[in-house]
Design a protein around this motif. Structure first.
Motif, PDB file in Angstrom:
ATOM      1  N   TYR A 183       0.842  -1.512   0.407  1.00 21.85           N
ATOM      2  CA  TYR A 183      -0.407   0.133   0.011  1.00 21.85           C
ATOM      3  C   TYR A 183       0.819   1.324  -0.246  1.00 21.85           C
ATOM      4  O   TYR A 183       0.485   2.021  -0.605  1.00 21.85           O
ATOM      5  N   ARG A 184       1.909   1.483   0.377  1.00 22.96           N
ATOM      6  CA  ARG A 184       2.494   2.084   0.756  1.00 22.96           C
ATOM      7  C   ARG A 184       3.518   2.631  -0.830  1.00 22.96           C
ATOM      8  O   ARG A 184       3.304   3.538  -0.952  1.00 22.96           O
ATOM      9  N   ASP A 185       3.458   1.201  -1.369  1.00 18.28           N
ATOM     10  CA  ASP A 185       3.883   1.456  -2.745  1.00 18.28           C
ATOM     11  C   ASP A 185       2.921   2.389  -3.313  1.00 18.28           C
ATOM     12  O   ASP A 185       3.547   3.746  -4.355  1.00 18.28           O
ATOM     13  N   GLU A 186       2.143   1.591  -3.156  1.00 14.89           N
ATOM     14  CA  GLU A 186       0.946   1.915  -3.792  1.00 14.89           C
ATOM     15  C   GLU A 186       0.564   3.620  -3.862  1.00 14.89           C
ATOM     16  O   GLU A 186       0.443   4.317  -5.014  1.00 14.89           O
ATOM     17  N   LEU A 187       0.791   4.512  -2.666  1.00 16.31           N
ATOM     18  CA  LEU A 187       0.971   5.465  -2.208  1.00 16.31           C
ATOM     19  C   LEU A 187       2.106   6.682  -3.044  1.00 16.31           C
ATOM     20  O   LEU A 187       1.996   8.028  -3.140  1.00 16.31           O
ATOM     21  N   LEU A 188       3.144   5.785  -2.919  1.00 13.70           N
ATOM     22  CA  LEU A 188       4.166   6.669  -3.755  1.00 13.70           C
ATOM     23  C   LEU A 188       4.331   6.598  -5.145  1.00 13.70           C
ATOM     24  O   LEU A 188       4.496   8.268  -5.557  1.00 13.70           O
ATOM     25  N   THR A 189       4.093   5.909  -5.837  1.00 12.71           N
ATOM     26  CA  THR A 189       3.285   5.739  -6.930  1.00 12.71           C
ATOM     27  C   THR A 189       2.385   6.781  -7.267  1.00 12.71           C
ATOM     28  O   THR A 189       2.083   7.295  -8.022  1.00 12.71           O
ATOM     29  N   LYS A 190       1.524   6.836  -7.004  1.00 15.24           N
ATOM     30  CA  LYS A 190       0.596   7.296  -7.033  1.00 15.24           C
ATOM     31  C   LYS A 190       0.611   8.980  -6.980  1.00 15.24           C
ATOM     32  O   LYS A 190       0.721  10.622  -7.442  1.00 15.24           O
ATOM     33  N   ILE A 191       1.409   9.656  -5.525  1.00 18.46           N
ATOM     34  CA  ILE A 191       1.661  11.307  -5.332  1.00 18.46           C
ATOM     35  C   ILE A 191       2.719  10.653  -6.218  1.00 18.46           C
ATOM     36  O   ILE A 191       2.645  12.330  -6.886  1.00 18.46           O
ATOM     37  N   ILE A 192       3.662  10.039  -6.997  1.00 17.96           N
ATOM     38  CA  ILE A 192       4.380  10.637  -8.296  1.00 17.96           C
ATOM     39  C   ILE A 192       3.387  10.899  -9.445  1.00 17.96           C
ATOM     40  O   ILE A 192       3.548  11.712 -10.076  1.00 17.96           O
ATOM     41  N   ASP A 193       2.563  10.342  -9.256  1.00 19.08           N
ATOM     42  CA  ASP A 193       1.861  10.003 -10.810  1.00 19.08           C
ATOM     43  C   ASP A 193       1.027  11.388 -10.454  1.00 19.08           C
ATOM     44  O   ASP A 193       0.719  12.368 -11.950  1.00 19.08           O
ATOM     45  N   ILE A 194       0.077  11.925  -9.751  1.00 23.65           N
ATOM     46  CA  ILE A 194      -0.773  12.569  -9.055  1.00 23.65           C
ATOM     47  C   ILE A 194       0.505  14.467  -9.360  1.00 23.65           C
ATOM     48  O   ILE A 194      -0.220  14.903 -10.466  1.00 23.65           O
ATOM     49  N   CYS A 195       1.404  14.010  -9.251  1.00 24.54           N
ATOM     50  CA  CYS A 195       2.569  15.521  -9.724  1.00 24.54           C
ATOM     51  C   CYS A 195       3.028  15.764 -10.775  1.00 24.54           C
ATOM     52  O   CYS A 195       2.440  16.822 -11.259  1.00 24.54           O
ATOM     53  N   SER A 196       3.394  14.102 -11.231  1.00 26.13           N
ATOM     54  CA  SER A 196       3.545  14.197 -13.059  1.00 26.13           C
ATOM     55  C   SER A 196       2.477  14.441 -13.958  1.00 26.13           C
ATOM     56  O   SER A 196       2.886  14.561 -15.027  1.00 26.13           O
ATOM     57  N   GLN A 197       1.556  14.296 -13.631  1.00 26.07           N
ATOM     58  CA  GLN A 197       0.216  14.158 -14.736  1.00 26.07           C
ATOM     59  C   GLN A 197       0.420  15.130 -15.131  1.00 26.07           C
ATOM     60  O   GLN A 197       0.410  16.630 -14.872  1.00 26.07           O
ATOM     61  N   SER A 198      -0.150  15.452 -16.977  1.00 17.50           N
ATOM     62  CA  SER A 198       0.161  15.916 -17.969  1.00 17.50           C
ATOM     63  C   SER A 198       0.906  17.279 -17.691  1.00 17.50           C
ATOM     64  O   SER A 198       1.065  18.220 -17.323  1.00 17.50           O
ATOM     65  N   ASN A 199       1.837  16.806 -17.823  1.00 16.04           N
ATOM     66  CA  ASN A 199       3.567  17.094 -17.820  1.00 16.04           C
ATOM     67  C   ASN A 199       2.945  18.195 -16.645  1.00 16.04           C
ATOM     68  O   ASN A 199       3.752  19.633 -16.726  1.00 16.04           O
ATOM     69  N   TYR A 200       3.083  18.115 -15.486  1.00 10.02           N
ATOM     70  CA  TYR A 200       3.125  18.529 -14.378  1.00 10.02           C
ATOM     71  C   TYR A 200       2.400  19.524 -14.391  1.00 10.02           C
ATOM     72  O   TYR A 200       2.372  21.304 -13.746  1.00 10.02           O
ATOM     73  N   GLN A 201       1.195  19.907 -14.784  1.00  7.93           N
ATOM     74  CA  GLN A 201       0.629  20.529 -15.213  1.00  7.93           C
ATOM     75  C   GLN A 201       0.277  21.703 -14.154  1.00  7.93           C
ATOM     76  O   GLN A 201       0.220  23.259 -13.563  1.00  7.93           O
ATOM     77  N   TYR A 202      -0.013  20.856 -12.643  1.00  2.00           N
ATOM     78  CA  TYR A 202      -0.508  20.930 -11.625  1.00  2.00           C
ATOM     79  C   TYR A 202       0.671  21.708 -10.046  1.00  2.00           C
ATOM     80  O   TYR A 202       0.299  22.204  -9.803  1.00  2.00           O
ATOM     81  N   ILE A 203       1.545  21.308 -10.651  1.00  2.00           N
ATOM     82  CA  ILE A 203       2.896  21.810 -10.180  1.00  2.00           C
ATOM     83  C   ILE A 203       3.132  23.738  -9.969  1.00  2.00           C
ATOM     84  O   ILE A 203       3.745  24.066 -11.057  1.00  2.00           O
ATOM     85  N   THR A 204       3.106  23.578  -8.941  1.00  6.40           N
ATOM     86  CA  THR A 204       3.120  25.850  -9.240  1.00  6.40           C
ATOM     87  C   THR A 204       4.364  26.018  -8.765  1.00  6.40           C
ATOM     88  O   THR A 204       5.604  26.639  -9.005  1.00  6.40           O
TER      89      THR A 204
ATOM     90  N   GLY B 142      12.796   0.428   2.240  1.00  3.16           N
ATOM     91  CA  GLY B 142      12.195  -0.902   1.680  1.00  3.16           C
ATOM     92  C   GLY B 142      10.901  -0.366   0.253  1.00  3.16           C
ATOM     93  O   GLY B 142      10.016  -1.552   0.043  1.00  3.16           O
ATOM     94  N   THR B 143      11.310   0.452  -0.110  1.00  7.45           N
ATOM     95  CA  THR B 143      10.053   0.548  -1.255  1.00  7.45           C
ATOM     96  C   THR B 143      10.438  -0.391  -2.754  1.00  7.45           C
ATOM     97  O   THR B 143      11.919  -0.359  -2.652  1.00  7.45           O
ATOM     98  N   ARG B 144      10.320  -1.142  -3.351  1.00  9.92           N
ATOM     99  CA  ARG B 144      10.722  -1.408  -4.814  1.00  9.92           C
ATOM    100  C   ARG B 144      10.533   0.132  -5.518  1.00  9.92           C
ATOM    101  O   ARG B 144      11.393  -0.124  -6.752  1.00  9.92           O
ATOM    102  N   HIS B 145       9.950   0.817  -5.750  1.00 13.53           N
ATOM    103  CA  HIS B 145      10.686   2.162  -7.069  1.00 13.53           C
ATOM    104  C   HIS B 145      11.569   3.142  -6.871  1.00 13.53           C
ATOM    105  O   HIS B 145      10.888   4.746  -7.168  1.00 13.53           O
TER     106      HIS B 145
END
Lengths: 1226, 193
Positions: free
Chosen positions: A392-413, A430-433
């Motif tokens: 679940y933690r790995d899933e969270l990690l990937t989600k954080i990265i997905d959320i931030c990087s989505q559509s070319n970092y659109q939402y990162i200010t 212990g993360t695989r990512h």
């Protein structure tokens, strides 16, 4: 007898049955495997016995062992034996076991065809049922082809139990044998309105499965399904239909509009949650398809979201889960309406159920905006810390990265914030990512120029701490991050504050414990770093420092030279030698920095992952053409120089092209980027130097970030770095707001800002990014094609079912009727032999005739269907066109409508609602109304009426066609086959070899005789039985009186007086074909056999035994087999002189020579060897190997045929038959 | 489409496996094991859907399961099936078993896996739902059993007697492992008939 059975079963009862086996296994828990292998030995013994009960007992035990994971394919043949038992008990066991272990690769499966066919037509419905169930699990393409017709017959069985099974299994048949879809579809469609709800549900089920894969072909069924949806009360059926509509609406937005209302009604009225949920889902699909330009559907969206909220708030976890699932679909098109439920979704993140948490995470992905990104990610980071369990933690990690990087970092200010988030994530154990984080670091550092300085400082820190964590990191894959860190520090070394320190960190001995590929990057980037340090020192005139650093490298590098990893070793020794050389130069006071820097000059650009694929083919380059002459069959010595040439040429090419392509490329990209930036408020033009850019950034003075940037210790106790950014960001935003207000008042010109902050309140777009961000788009080759055709899977099994179902059936589309495998060869050979002449018509004709009656029925079905759907359409709209239109037939004919599609258009087109009430009876009103509507939308009305008329017209013409067909039936004519055409200009009329065998009011029999290629003493008689009565024909028995020469082949054990039962039953107006094998001794004479068909006619009034006598005529022609022959072989044959000769002459022939030859070929199984003008040689062979050569000459209205054959009486008889054909049919 | 139907107990021992797509015996066992691991670690009061069974199919597929006393009933389905519909189908299946075995328990499934298959065959055929009406299913099953009995006739009698005797000697046969809550009604799934 009975005593014997009892005795037998007493013997048996001490055999182990299934229960004993299970019990035994349970009692041998320690040595289970051994016990089971013992049991398998016993089973093998049991299978060897003759008693079918023993075998069945063994087989059911095998089925149990199969469940435990034992391979039982070795018993496949025994399973078939049990399947073919006449007792239902055993048959069921056989089919059950077969369904568990048979598949396409089971070789004995082809032995089952006849057994299954027999079971399918069994009078006992459970035999049939059990066979269908079994078949559904192991149907193969062969079985599907051979049994399709039988199953189709079962679809009209009297018992609904069989009907529903037959309907369901058709889906499997379609999958394995796609050709069956079109012929079977009309009947399948018919079953949608079956009186039995189970059958109806099965048909809906099958069509939904089909439509899910290829929805566009089923659009025309929408009206029918619409009717079902509004009338059915079966929730299963409703759910399926509603799901189907969900798949159809994206293709036809008009359908969606029609659906909204009934679906909304259902949502309000139903008490079944499952139905409610599916309705909501489909409404969402509709809304998605309508998403453009339909503002007045916000009510529906609100309804959906509101219902979903109820689901999510429910205590039932299942509903909560599904609510979130559906919510994510709305999110795609209507993010606003979902975002208002953010509280609820964030709450779900705390749920104890992982599935629900994951769903909520998915939703978050779509809910972020510039405004709330930092806040949401902060929440997630808290969860990361709390999360136990690495998945679940790995899933969270990937989600954080997905959320931030989505559509070319659109939402990162604020990319500094993002980098610090990434750095924080590296602290996860212990993360695989690790590689994901590393990839993000690299991506951001490369593509966001403004952030490089900050990124480099952070990476340098990571490297400094890296050796402390290296031990830990090694185990958990997070050390991948060091890969990115080292590369970034090396590549952008100009931003490093203390390059010396970083360089030392990179060369520490701890580094050698890292994985090889990371060390390699360390070594390479140490060299880059060294180069820039060297340059700095030289520019500063600090020679000593320069020499010092060189010495340090020379001291440290050897530890890498001894590395186990080849890559590291190679790079290290290379660089070591280089630096030793530099040291020498330094000793001579030669300035070297410039040249060393040149080693690593140039900038790397990010390249899109698909770029390579999309490089367009340059003009004039033909990849398939040989660059040199094609290699002749030369020796290997020849080849090597050729290869060299090839290489050189290629290299030259590349060198030529490279520079100009690059220039173009850059210019183009610059253009594109400028445009993009101009359109996007997020982009602010950057000045050429990225470094300066960062420092000159607008409002940099207000941004406190700069202060902590490098000097402030990065870890404030008790507060993670990213949280600081969160705070700072808030402050910054406030400041910006104030600034903006100030600006508004003073209208002061701000150099840095080029954006117009005019009237809008703070929204997403208002939040300016903290940096002037220049996100470099990924490189693509020039003229890259935008298409994304790379995602399609060519092996998709459902692709084959992408078949247009609205086209009327053509004659060569039918289900194969039962055939003996041996005879299948014949038409193939035939076809091959006459390839140059008239292949197509012949084949088509043959099949066509077999299935003619069936075809007729189908077309009838179709017509009635059409009428129904037309009625249906009228029912819905009650449109008044009918009376108002007068036919102008020519216009209609010129434009050929695709019948059903126009029906659909008609059904979907928005008809004036009021006309519903003013329906047909008031003709005067109707007459006046069109005038009004005509004024308004004349065109539309016209089109509609035209279509309507066309439809009518079409029906009419079909009716005509049908009657025509009936009329010409005896002549075997079907106009369609003409268009198939032949290679010659002249079209050939259709021909058939089927002739009438006998006919009465119940049944009609047609037959054709063909030789068996494999067995010289056999011929196969194919008989088509057509039911002409209203009753059900069953128990048909076919019997002939054998002669000495010709005998019917009967099953073993039956006497010569027994008939052969026809393996099927015939519902009214249905036909089917059966084949019977005869043995013949001498084939030189034609022969006639008397026979009888007995059968039972079952009508509503009762049943009666009937009988029909016939005479089978075995002509000499029927012993001939079309065999191709080459002219040289033919000449040799004639020269051999062993052949007897005979001639005939026929006068009064006025058909073309082409047609004449085709007739001889077709009716008498000859093939053309050679044809010169009006003279042709032909060849055929009898089943017993007699050669038959013909020379056909055509004079004025007369034909002479010279024949040569090894048997003169055969030749004589055959020529007589030939003569008859030519005279009677011309 | 339903891709597979699995029944196993709390220890992962398979009680019935029906795959509607071809897998080798080894893969089948692996799927059963993996499914058991996924399902067994879930709490009682979490949702009955699971995504990401690695072995069967891709992302399109879901595991839908119910846990009754000692047994897990797991259906692996793709997106064309309604989740709640399948949950209800499992309920119908279990209720049918209960009716056919008169108060079903795990032992019934252990010793009469063939009968369970036959019942299942009346509900699901080749991965598609055939019948959802329990009465209809029970009628068909009864008719087939009657046929089987009449076929066995005289010959079947001694065998039945012997197996009765065999069962009598068995202490482990007591039917006390009843699936107590077999007839739970899920309040949110009404009106499926």
């Amino acid at each position: 007898m009975a005593l014997k059975i009892v005795k037998g079963s007493i013997d048996r009862m001490f055999d182990k049955n299934l229960q004993d086996l299970v019990r035994g296994i349970r009692n041998h828990k320690e040595d289970e495997a051994k016990y089971i292998s013992q049991c398998i030995d016993e089973i093998k013994q049991e299978l060897k016995q003759d008693n079918i009960a023993v075998k069945a007992n063994a087989v059911i035990k095998l089925a149990y062992l199969q469940m435990l994971g034992y391979d039982i394919s070795w018993a496949a043949f025994n399973i078939i034996e049990v399947m073919s038992s006449s007792k239902f008990t055993f048959k069921r066991i056989g089919y059950l076991t077969a369904s568990q272990c048979f598949y396409e690769g089971t070789d004995v499966i082809m032995l089952t065809t006849n057994q299954i066919r027999k079971d399918l037509s069994s009078p006992n419905q459970y035999d049939t049922g059990v066979a269908l169930t079994g078949l559904s699990c192991f149907v193969t393409p062969d079985l599907a082809r051979d049994l399709a017709n039988d199953i189709m017959t079962l679809m009209s069985h009297t018992k609904p139990y069989i009907r529903k099974k037959a309907v369901l299994i058709m889906y499997k048949v379609f999958l394995k044998y796609p050709e069956s879809l079109r012929p079977a579809f009309p009947r399948l469609k018919e079953k949608l309105e079956d009186p039995d709800s189970g059958v109806q549900s099965a048909a809906v089920n099958v069509i939904c499965e089909l439509a899910r894969r290829n929805p566009k072909n089923y659009l025309s069924l929408a009206p029918l399904f619409f009717k079902l949806m509004t009338s059915s009360t079966n929730n299963w059926v409703l759910i399926k239909i509603i799901k189907l509509f969900g798949a159809l609406t994206p293709l036809e937005p008009r359908l969606g509009k029609k659906l909204i209302e009934p679906l909304t009604n259902l949502i309000h009225s139903t008490s079944a949650m499952s139905l409610l949920y599916e309705c909501v889902n489909t409404v969402i699909a509709v809304l998605i398809s309508l998403s453009t330009g339909m503002p007045n559907h916000s009510a529906s969206i609100q309804l959906c979201v509101q219902k979903l909220r109820i689901l999510i708030e429910d205590s039932d976890q299942n509903l909560k889960y599904l609510g979130l699932l559906a919510m994510s679909k709305i999110l795609k098109t209507h993010p606003k309406s979902v975002q208002s439920h953010k509280d609820l979704i964030l709450q779900c993140l705390d749920d104890k159920d992982e599935s629900i948490r994951l769903r909520a995470l998915d939703l978050l992905y779509g809910m972020v905006s510039k405004k709330n990104l930092m806040e949401i990610v902060k929440k997630l980071m808290i969860h990361v810390d709390k999360a136990e369990g690495t998945t679940y933690r790995d899933e969270l990690l990937t989600k954080i990265i997905d959320i931030c990087s989505q559509s070319n970092y659109q939402y990162i200010t604020n990319f500094e914030w993002y980098i610090s988030i990434l750095v924080e994530l590296t602290r996860l154990e212990g993360t695989r990512h690790g590689h994901l984080i590393a990839a993000q670091m690299l991506d951001v550092a490369i593509r966001v120029k403004a952030i490089r300085a900050f990124a480099v400082s952070q990476m340098a820190m990571l490297l400094d701490n890296g050796h402390l964590l290296a031990g830990n990191m090694q185990r958990n894959g997070i050390c991948e991050v060091l890969y990115a860190a080292a590369w970034i520090c090396g590549e952008f070394s100009e931003y490093l504050q203390e390059p010396n320190q970083t360089l030392e960190a990179m060369l520490k001995s701890k580094v050698t414990t890292l994985p090889g590929h990371i060390q390699a990057v360390y070594v390479q980037n140490a060299a880059k770093l060294y180069a820039s340090v060297l340059q700095q020192n030289e520019q500063a005139g600090n020679k000593e420092a320069a020499q010092e650093i060189t010495q340090m490298l020379i001291d440290k590098l050897p530890q890498f030279v001894q590395n186990a990893d080849l890559e590291v070793q190679e790079r290290a020794s290379c660089i070591l030698q280089l630096i030793k050389y530099i040291q020498k130069l330094q000793a001579k006071d030669v300035p070297v920095a410039e040249e060393v820097m040149a080693l690593f000059s140039g900038e790397l650009n990010p390249v899109a992952p698909k770029a390579q694929k999309k490089v367009p083919l340059p003009d004039g380059l033909d990849l398939d053409a040989w660059i040199n002459d094609a290699p002749s069959e030369s020796s290997s010595d020849d080849e090597s120089p050729k290869k060299m040439i090839f290489h050189e040429e290629e290299q030259r090419n590349v060198r030529h092209r490279q520079p100009e392509l690059d220039e173009d490329e850059l210019a183009r990209r610059r253009e594109v980027r400028k445009k993009e930036q101009a359109n996007n408020p997020f982009y602010i033009k950057s000045s050429p130097s990225s470094q300066k850019n960062y420092q000159d950034a607008s409002g940099v003075d207000h941004i406190p970030v700069v202060q902590i940037d490098l000097t402030v210790p990065l870890r404030v106790p008790g507060m993670p770095l990213s949280d600081q950014y969160l705070k700072l960001e808030e402050e910054r935003r406030q400041q910006q707001k104030q600034d903006r207000l100030k600006k508004k008042k003073k209208q002061k010109k701000d150099k840095g800002k080029r954006r117009h902050d005019s009237l809008h309140t703070e929204s997403d777009e208002d939040i300016t990014p903290i940096h002037h961000v220049d996100i470099i788009t990924e490189e693509m080759p020039e003229n890259a094609l935008p298409s994304d055709d790379d995602d399609k899977d060519p092996n998709d099994p459902y692709k084959a079912l992408d078949i247009d179902l609205d086209k009327p059936l053509t004659d060569n589309e039918k289900l194969p009727v039962r055939t003996h495998r041996v005879t299948e060869k014949a038409p193939e050979v035939e076809a091959a032999s006459i390839e140059d002449k008239s292949k197509k018509p012949k084949k088509a004709k043959k099949e066509k005739d077999k299935k003619k009656e069936k075809e007729k029925k189908k077309s009838k079905d179709k017509i009635s269907k059409k009428q129904k759907s037309a009625e249906n359409a009228e029912h819905v709209h009650a449109a008044p066109e009918e009376e108002t239109v007068t036919p102008t037939s020519k216009a209609e004919e010129s434009e050929k409508p695709t019948g059903e599609a126009s029906d659909l258009d008609f059904w979907l087109s928005p008809a004036p609602v009021q006309s519903k009430s003013q329906s047909e009876p008031h003709s005067n009103e109707v007459a006046s109304e069109p005038e009004e509507t005509l004024k308004e939308n004349k065109k539309e009305e016209d089109a509609k009426s035209l279509k309507h008329k066309k439809k009518k017209h079409k029906e009419k013409s079909k009716e005509e066609k049908k009657s025509k067909k009936k009329k010409h039936h005896s002549e075997e004519e079907a106009p369609e086959s003409v268009q198939n055409g032949s290679l010659d200009d002249e079209p050939l009329p259709p021909m058939s070899n089927y002739c009438l065998l006998a006919e009465d009011s119940y049944v009609k029999m047609m037959y054709d005789i063909q030789g068996n290629l494999q067995d010289g003493s056999q011929v196969v008689v194919s008989v088509i039985f057509q039911n002409q009565s209203n009753g059900y024909l069953k128990s048909m028995e076919f019997n002939v009186l054998d002669s000495l020469n010709t005998k019917l082949v009967r099953p073993e054990g039956s006497s010569i007086h027994d008939g052969i039962s026809v393996p099927f039953q015939l519902p009214p107006e249905v036909s089917n074909e059966a084949r019977f094998v005869f043995t013949v001794e001498s084939i030189i004479m034609p022969q006639k056999l008397k026979g009888t068909l007995t059968f039972i006619v079952k009508t509503d009034d009762g049943s009666s035994h009937e009988k029909l006598d016939f005479k089978l005529h075995f002509t000499c022609t029927s012993y001939m087999i079309t065999t191709p022959c080459y002219s040289d072989a033919f000449a040799k044959l004639l020269e051999s002189g062993e052949l007897k000769m005979c001639s005939i002459k026929v006068d009064g022939i006025n058909i073309s020579f082409q047609l004449l030859l085709a007739k001889i070929c077709f009716h008498h199984h000859f093939s053309v060897v050679e044809r010169i003008n009006s003279c042709a040689s032909m060849y055929s062979r009898s089943i017993q190997g007699h050669h038959m050569c013909l020379l056909v000459k055509m004079g004025d209205s007369s034909v002479s045929v010279d024949g040569k054959c090894s048997d003169s009486s055969l030749l004589g008889n055959l020529l007589d038959e030939l003569k008859q054909t030519l005279t009677e049919k011309c | 489409m339903i891709k597979a139907i699995l029944i196993f107990n709390n220890h992962g021992k398979p009680r019935l496996s029906k795959f509607y797509e071809r897998y080798s015996e080894d893969t089948q066992q692996q799927i059963i094991r993996e499914t058991f691991h996924l399902v067994s670690k879930r709490d009682e009061n979490v949702c009955n859907f699971l995504e990401g069974g690695m072995l069967i199919g891709g992302a399109d597929n879901k595991l839908i399961y119910r846990h009754y006393a000692t047994l897990y009933f797991v259906f692996c389905v793709d997106s064309s099936e309604s989740e709640l519909g399948i949950l209800d189908l499992i309920q119908v299946f279990v209720e049918t078993l209960d009716k056919c075995f008169e108060n079903v328990c795990e032992l019934d499934l252990i010793f009469h896996v063939d009968k369970v298959h036959n019942i299942l065959a009346e509900m699901v055929m080749g991965g598609m739902v055939l019948e959802t009406n329990m009465n209809e299913i029970v009628t068909q099953i009864d008719a087939q059993n009657k046929m089987e009995k009449s076929e066995a006739g005289l010959a079947g009698a001694p065998a039945r007697a012997v197996s009765a005797v065999k069962n009598m000697n068995l202490p482990e046969m007591p039917r006390n492992i009843n699936i107590g809550d077999i007839s739970i009604k899920v309040p949110n799934l009404p009106s499926f008939k």
